[in-house]
Design a protein around this motif. Sequence first.
Motif, short mmCIF file in Angstrom:
data_model
loop_
_atom_site.label_atom_id
_atom_site.label_comp_id
_atom_site.label_asym_id
_atom_site.label_seq_id
_atom_site.Cartn_x
_atom_site.Cartn_y
_atom_site.Cartn_z
N VAL A 262 2.59 -3.19 6.37
CA VAL A 262 1.36 -2.98 5.61
C VAL A 262 1.49 -1.72 4.76
O VAL A 262 1.81 -0.64 5.27
CB VAL A 262 0.15 -2.85 6.56
N ALA A 263 1.24 -1.87 3.49
CA ALA A 263 1.28 -0.72 2.58
C ALA A 263 0.07 0.18 2.80
O ALA A 263 -1.03 -0.30 3.12
CB ALA A 263 1.32 -1.19 1.13
N GLN A 264 0.28 1.48 2.62
CA GLN A 264 -0.82 2.44 2.69
C GLN A 264 -1.24 2.92 1.30
O GLN A 264 -2.24 3.62 1.15
CB GLN A 264 -0.40 3.64 3.56
N SER A 265 -0.43 2.54 0.31
CA SER A 265 -0.69 2.96 -1.07
C SER A 265 0.11 2.07 -2.00
O SER A 265 0.76 1.11 -1.57
CB SER A 265 -0.27 4.42 -1.26
N TYR A 266 0.13 2.41 -3.29
CA TYR A 266 0.97 1.71 -4.25
C TYR A 266 2.42 2.21 -4.22
O TYR A 266 3.27 1.69 -4.96
CB TYR A 266 0.43 1.90 -5.67
N HIS A 311 1.16 -7.85 -5.12
CA HIS A 311 -0.26 -7.61 -4.84
C HIS A 311 -0.42 -6.40 -3.92
O HIS A 311 -1.36 -6.33 -3.13
CB HIS A 311 -0.90 -8.85 -4.24
N ILE A 312 0.47 -5.44 -4.07
CA ILE A 312 0.48 -4.26 -3.22
C ILE A 312 -0.80 -3.44 -3.40
O ILE A 312 -1.42 -3.44 -4.46
CB ILE A 312 1.73 -3.39 -3.50
N VAL A 316 -2.61 -3.77 2.30
CA VAL A 316 -2.05 -5.07 1.96
C VAL A 316 -0.74 -5.30 2.72
O VAL A 316 0.14 -4.43 2.73
CB VAL A 316 -1.81 -5.19 0.44
N THR A 317 -0.59 -6.47 3.33
CA THR A 317 0.66 -6.83 3.99
C THR A 317 1.67 -7.25 2.92
O THR A 317 1.44 -8.21 2.19
CB THR A 317 0.44 -7.98 4.98
N VAL A 318 2.79 -6.53 2.84
CA VAL A 318 3.80 -6.80 1.81
C VAL A 318 4.99 -7.59 2.33
O VAL A 318 5.79 -8.08 1.54
CB VAL A 318 4.29 -5.49 1.16
N MET A 319 5.11 -7.71 3.63
CA MET A 319 6.07 -8.63 4.25
C MET A 319 5.74 -8.70 5.73
O MET A 319 4.98 -7.89 6.26
CB MET A 319 7.53 -8.21 4.04
#
Length: 332
Positions: A262-266, A311-312, A316-319
């Motif tokens: 999960v991303a914490q930012s861009y 869609h980061i 957001v889950t990126v993988m």
Amino acid sequence: MKTLEQIRAALSSYPVEIEFPDISRWRQGNTGVAFVHSFDSQTEGPHVMIMALMHGNEVSGAIAVDHLLRRGLKPLKGRISLGFANVEGYARFDAANADASRYIDEDMNRVWTAARLDGEQQSTELRRARELRPIIDTVDYMLDLHSMHEAAPPLIVSGPLDKGMRLAAEMATPAHVIVDAGHPNGVRMRDYGGFGDPASHKNALLIECGQHFSALSKQVALDAAARFLVTTGVIAEADVADMLSVDTSVPQRFIGVTDPVVAQSYDLEFADDYRGMEIIPTAGTVIAREGEREVVTPYDNCTLVMPSLRHIGAGVTVMRLGREIAAPATAK
């Protein structure tokens, strides 16, 4: 800090290799719900449905459903329904901004709970889900056709239950089966109601056919749609033989998802040009960085499931990360 537009501009772009069908001809339907058609055999059997366009830019499923509608269907038993979900997103597709028509207001594949559907919130996607719900509530077997942001091998999302895994094994293709509990930010249609209830006879699969606009995705969608109708017993194989084109002799790999990334930012970046289903052999391998944070594989032979930064954003889950698990006894 980077912006989402800057991130997308740096990612690979993909050519549109397939023609988008004009689905306006199917607006009227015959079910009382726009863009949904049903064919009843008048003989006892299951209600089987194939849904396309849960996301408005995922055209391969629309091609398969349009193809089945144009050729006409005569079920051997039970009932077949064919539908297009986010038709408003599809109508807004622009090849110059291909990700924008994924949805209008919110991800339609995260709203499938009674609380959301019965609640007071309003969005384009919720309104459409509420329209579709009376049909979906009568479905015994559902196939939800999707495609992916990146050029990756096709895969089945079976959900976490044994019945989903068994149905995926009966389909015999695609070769990769993802066994997961869904997403933390909402419930997929694949997991809605009886589909996600181990005590219910109802069952559903989600198939990611490949990159959104590739010719391969079209082929996989046509094959999967035909194979699903044959597997559920509502269509004779001879009636859809021309749509069956994928080799089923390749043994399936069942991948149990263990961790989201999960991303914490861009600012999160992958350590390599991951597209999907890469196997990282050694635990502790850095696969992503976000400032001082390093994301590492938690075990040996870790499979990367649907990595994408398109869609980061924060949360957001990126993988997702997974490991191979035993196939069900019915696997071929």
